[in-house]
Design a protein around this motif. Structure first.
Motif, mmCIF file in Angstrom:
data_model
loop_
_atom_site.group_PDB
_atom_site.id
_atom_site.type_symbol
_atom_site.label_atom_id
_atom_site.label_comp_id
_atom_site.label_asym_id
_atom_site.label_seq_id
_atom_site.Cartn_x
_atom_site.Cartn_y
_atom_site.Cartn_z
ATOM 1 N N HIS A 343 -17.237 -52.545 9.019
ATOM 2 C CA HIS A 343 -15.967 -53.197 9.352
ATOM 3 C C HIS A 343 -15.269 -53.691 8.084
ATOM 4 O O HIS A 343 -14.065 -53.457 7.891
ATOM 5 N N ARG A 344 -16.036 -54.338 7.212
ATOM 6 C CA ARG A 344 -15.463 -54.844 5.960
ATOM 7 C C ARG A 344 -14.982 -53.674 5.086
ATOM 8 O O ARG A 344 -13.944 -53.762 4.435
ATOM 9 N N ASN A 346 -13.945 -50.768 6.160
ATOM 10 C CA ASN A 346 -12.714 -50.237 6.746
ATOM 11 C C ASN A 346 -11.519 -51.139 6.463
ATOM 12 O O ASN A 346 -10.394 -50.663 6.258
ATOM 13 N N MET A 347 -11.783 -52.457 6.468
ATOM 14 C CA MET A 347 -10.707 -53.389 6.114
ATOM 15 C C MET A 347 -10.224 -53.134 4.690
ATOM 16 O O MET A 347 -9.018 -53.124 4.409
ATOM 17 N N ARG A 349 -10.464 -50.330 2.982
ATOM 18 C CA ARG A 349 -9.764 -49.043 2.889
ATOM 19 C C ARG A 349 -8.363 -49.118 3.497
ATOM 20 O O ARG A 349 -7.410 -48.567 2.972
ATOM 21 N N LYS A 350 -8.281 -49.820 4.638
ATOM 22 C CA LYS A 350 -6.962 -49.900 5.264
ATOM 23 C C LYS A 350 -6.015 -50.755 4.414
ATOM 24 O O LYS A 350 -4.829 -50.422 4.255
ATOM 25 N N TYR A 352 -6.114 -51.009 1.301
ATOM 26 C CA TYR A 352 -5.744 -50.178 0.148
ATOM 27 C C TYR A 352 -4.646 -49.175 0.531
ATOM 28 O O TYR A 352 -3.684 -48.953 -0.222
ATOM 29 N N ALA A 353 -4.796 -48.601 1.728
ATOM 30 C CA ALA A 353 -3.781 -47.650 2.194
ATOM 31 C C ALA A 353 -2.429 -48.353 2.336
ATOM 32 O O ALA A 353 -1.382 -47.829 1.924
ATOM 33 N N LEU A 354 -2.461 -49.566 2.933
ATOM 34 C CA LEU A 354 -1.217 -50.315 3.100
ATOM 35 C C LEU A 354 -0.632 -50.723 1.748
ATOM 36 O O LEU A 354 0.582 -50.705 1.556
ATOM 37 N N TYR A 378 -6.694 -58.725 0.713
ATOM 38 C CA TYR A 378 -7.705 -58.189 1.646
ATOM 39 C C TYR A 378 -8.593 -57.146 0.967
ATOM 40 O O TYR A 378 -9.791 -57.073 1.216
ATOM 41 N N GLU A 381 -11.073 -58.993 -1.283
ATOM 42 C CA GLU A 381 -12.074 -59.747 -0.515
ATOM 43 C C GLU A 381 -13.149 -58.844 0.078
ATOM 44 O O GLU A 381 -14.276 -59.285 0.301
ATOM 45 N N PHE A 390 -16.785 -45.336 4.687
ATOM 46 C CA PHE A 390 -16.929 -43.877 4.802
ATOM 47 C C PHE A 390 -18.121 -43.490 5.680
ATOM 48 O O PHE A 390 -18.292 -42.325 6.003
ATOM 49 N N LYS A 392 -20.553 -43.326 8.986
ATOM 50 C CA LYS A 392 -20.250 -43.242 10.408
ATOM 51 C C LYS A 392 -21.324 -43.872 11.285
ATOM 52 O O LYS A 392 -21.038 -44.422 12.329
ATOM 53 N N LEU A 475 -19.041 -46.387 -3.267
ATOM 54 C CA LEU A 475 -18.636 -44.992 -3.075
ATOM 55 C C LEU A 475 -19.851 -44.151 -2.665
ATOM 56 O O LEU A 475 -20.799 -44.026 -3.441
ATOM 57 N N ALA A 479 -17.757 -39.157 -0.346
ATOM 58 C CA ALA A 479 -16.408 -39.410 -0.866
ATOM 59 C C ALA A 479 -16.300 -39.078 -2.345
ATOM 60 O O ALA A 479 -15.218 -39.178 -2.916
#
Lengths: 524, 63
Positions: A343-344, A346-347, A349-350, A352-354, A378, A381, A390, A392, A475, A479
């Motif tokens: 979860h952390r 993904n937070m 990565r998201k 970073y995307a934003l 974010y 942190e 990355f 699953k 990493l 990836a």
């Protein structure tokens, strides 16, 4: 671009083969350099031509090994750029700086003084020649230090900040990287492994002479020096191995759990001496992890926590999280579960995307600095879990337990055997019966391939044990790979194997030829 | 010095294979096709974000 498992596996296979091939030569260079320096010091102090001849013979073996091994590591750097471009970019100057220092400073120091050591007999003073020999040995170790510092950073990333604009990690604390606890433990353990390996090789070659009843004085004196050198290195190797395991427990608990085949941790965890793993065991079932094992009570707790009743987490514990642990700096924390880490990640990565999207909007004239700052906050942190985004499933975070478990036991058991071998050889030398003890001479010769297996097994533990990470937590392998085709990688693996097997055979033939000639057959 | 010559020959063959064959023909750096660091960074970012489902993450929830 398609990043397939086949590509990942082919890239990993290629890197593993190249690294293992490279490690065939490195340890002998590390150890034999110092042994040659010791032999030459004896010559310098005693002025006895015997020690000059001894030095020159082992210098020649050193030269063959150096010529064979030189540049084999360069292919690893080719692979970084071709097969691991995401990783190479992401890691930034953290990896590049130590490798550059290694290439510019340590390797040139090593090769410059090696030239004097090899070609300088009779052309420079004895003192300068001796200094060159010691500096060649020191240069080899220094060279290894920088490579191992880079490798250690991948296992314990420290001293950096991530720059989202360049997608690279940037070094902010150089000395934290150079003197990280992982680097110090890894360097001392790897270099001492080289010392022990060189001692075994020297003893094995001399044992062959003794079996053939030739060059007896040369062999006995070489063995005596090598056995003392090897015994000291072996004992220190065991001590640094203990330190390495402690550091792994703090920085890579999953690796330690795999090394032990430990699924469910407990207070006072035993250390498995020998054992057979149960192939049906997984992190989410209740099977017994071992079909057979002999363990040392509380051994693993002592090794990992320095307390007899300390808690050592197993694979299932690490996935479930919730246990208390202490970091290398003494800070106490509660372990996150696998799901929480994902979860952390993904937070991160998201965020970073934003961050990238807002940056693009800003570039187009929109005022979104607050959004950029928020996304960056974010990202920062949660960045230490970036790589978990990355993964699953929990299985993705577990290294191949069987390979790591058995490789660890091969390394430790053989390491203990070599210490015993050194002690026995010294005892037989003291009793003046070594040259007549055919069985021990045969054992010593047979130990040469075993010491190489021991060294390679150590690297299998270190590198397979850290899977799935190229950079711990940041990493994963999946990836890190480039978008090259798997067939291209397989082609280069094939070419590499054919070319380097041919070269290895040629090199071994030269080495065997020189050994057959012996110390008296050398015309300098 | 026959032995020394053999070693030099071995080293030169190896270096030629490494740099003239493997490096030039097979090991071309993937990012070398981009001209600027900005293009390289964008390419790596795209690779990093194309994997997995990053919508699983939420920046509105803090642990």
């Amino acid at each position: 671009m398609l990043l397939t498992t086949t590509l990942e596996q082919a890239s990993r296979l290629q890197f593993a083969i190249t690294a293992m091939y490279h490690w065939l030569f490195v340890p002998l260079t590390l150890g034999l350099g110092f042994l040659v320096a010791i032999f030459e010091t004896k010559y310098y102090l005693s002025k006895d031509e015997f020690w000059k001849k001894t030095t020159q013979f082992w210098s020649r073996i050193f030269a063959i090994n150096f010529a064979c091994g030189v540049a084999t590591g360069i292919i690893l750097e080719f692979e970084f750029g071709t097969n691991w471009s995401n990783y190479s970019w992401f890691v930034g100057d953290i990896f590049g700086a130590p490798l550059a220092i290694e290439g510019i400073f340590a390797f040139f120091m090593e090769t410059t003084f090696f030239a004097v050591m090899y070609f300088g007999w009779g052309k420079v003073s004895k003192g300068f020649h001796l200094a060159s020999t010691w500096l060649t040995a020191a240069g080899a170790s220094l060279s290894a230090y920088w490579i191992l510092a880079a490798n250690s950073w991948m296992q314990y990333p420290t001293g950096v900040v991530f720059n989202p604009d360049t997608a690279r990690n940037e070094m902010v604390k150089f000395w934290d990287i150079v003197f990280s606890p992982v680097t110090l433990a890894k360097f001392s353990h790897s270099v001492l492994c080289g010392f022990l390996l060189a001692a075994v090789v020297v003893i094995g070659i001399c044992s062959w002479y003794l079996l053939k009843k030739r060059d007896t004085d040369f062999s006995l004196k070489s063995i005596k020096t090598a056995a003392v050198f090897g015994l000291v290195a072996g004992v220190l190797l065991a001590a640094t191995g203990d330190r390495s395991a402690y550091v792994v427990a703090k920085t890579q608990p999953m690796k330690l759990a795999a090394m032990e085949g430990l699924y469910d941790g407990e207070n006072g965890t035993p250390l498995v001496g020998v054992g057979i793993l149960n192939p049906k065991k997984s992190y989410d079932n209740d099977e017994n992890p071992y079909l057979f094992h002999i363990s040392i009570p509380k051994g693993l707790s002592l090794l990992a926590t320095r307390k007899a009743n300390g808690f050592v987490p197993g694979i299932s514990d690490i996935i479930k999280g919730g246990y208390e642990y202490e970091e290398l700096n003494g800070e106490k924390k509660t372990a996150l579960s696998f799901e929480e880490k994902v979860h952390r990640g993904n937070m991160a990565r998201k965020a970073y995307a934003l961050y990238g999207e807002y940056k693009d909007k800003q570039a187009n004239g929109l005022d979104c600095q607050d959004d950029i700052d928020e996304a960056k906050k974010y990202l920062d942190e949660n960045f230490e879990y970036f790589g978990y985004g990355f993964l699953k499933s929990p299985e993705d975070s577990i290294p191949p337990v069987g390979l790591v478990f058995y490789a660890f036991r091969i390394m430790v058991i053989l390491g203990g055997y070599f210490i015993l071998l050194m002690a026995v050889v010294l005892w037989f030398l003291k009793k003046n019966i070594l040259a007549k003890s055919k069985w021990l001479l045969i054992v010593a010769i047979a130990s040469i391939p075993l010491v190489y297996i021991c060294g390679e097994a150590g690297w299998v533990v270190a590198e397979v044990g850290r899977q799935p990470w190229t950079i711990q937590g940041l990493l994963p392998i999946t990836a890190s790979v480039s978008g090259v085709s798997a067939s291209n990688v397989i082609t280069t693996i094939t070419i590499f194997i054919v070319l380097f097997t041919t070269l290895l055979v040629a090199e071994l033939m030269i080495a065997f030829n020189q050994i057959k000639k012996g110390p008296d057959g050398i015309l300098w | 010095m026959k032995f020394g010559k053999r070693l030099w020959l071995l080293i030169f063959i190896k270096l030629a294979l490494l740099f003239l064959v493997l490096r030039l023909v097979f090991f071309k750096p993937e990012l070398a096709e981009f001209d600027t660091d900005g293009q390289k960074a964008r390419h790596v970012k795209e690779n990093l974000f194309m994997q997995g489902n990053i919508d699983d993450g939420s920046i509105t929830t803090k642990d």
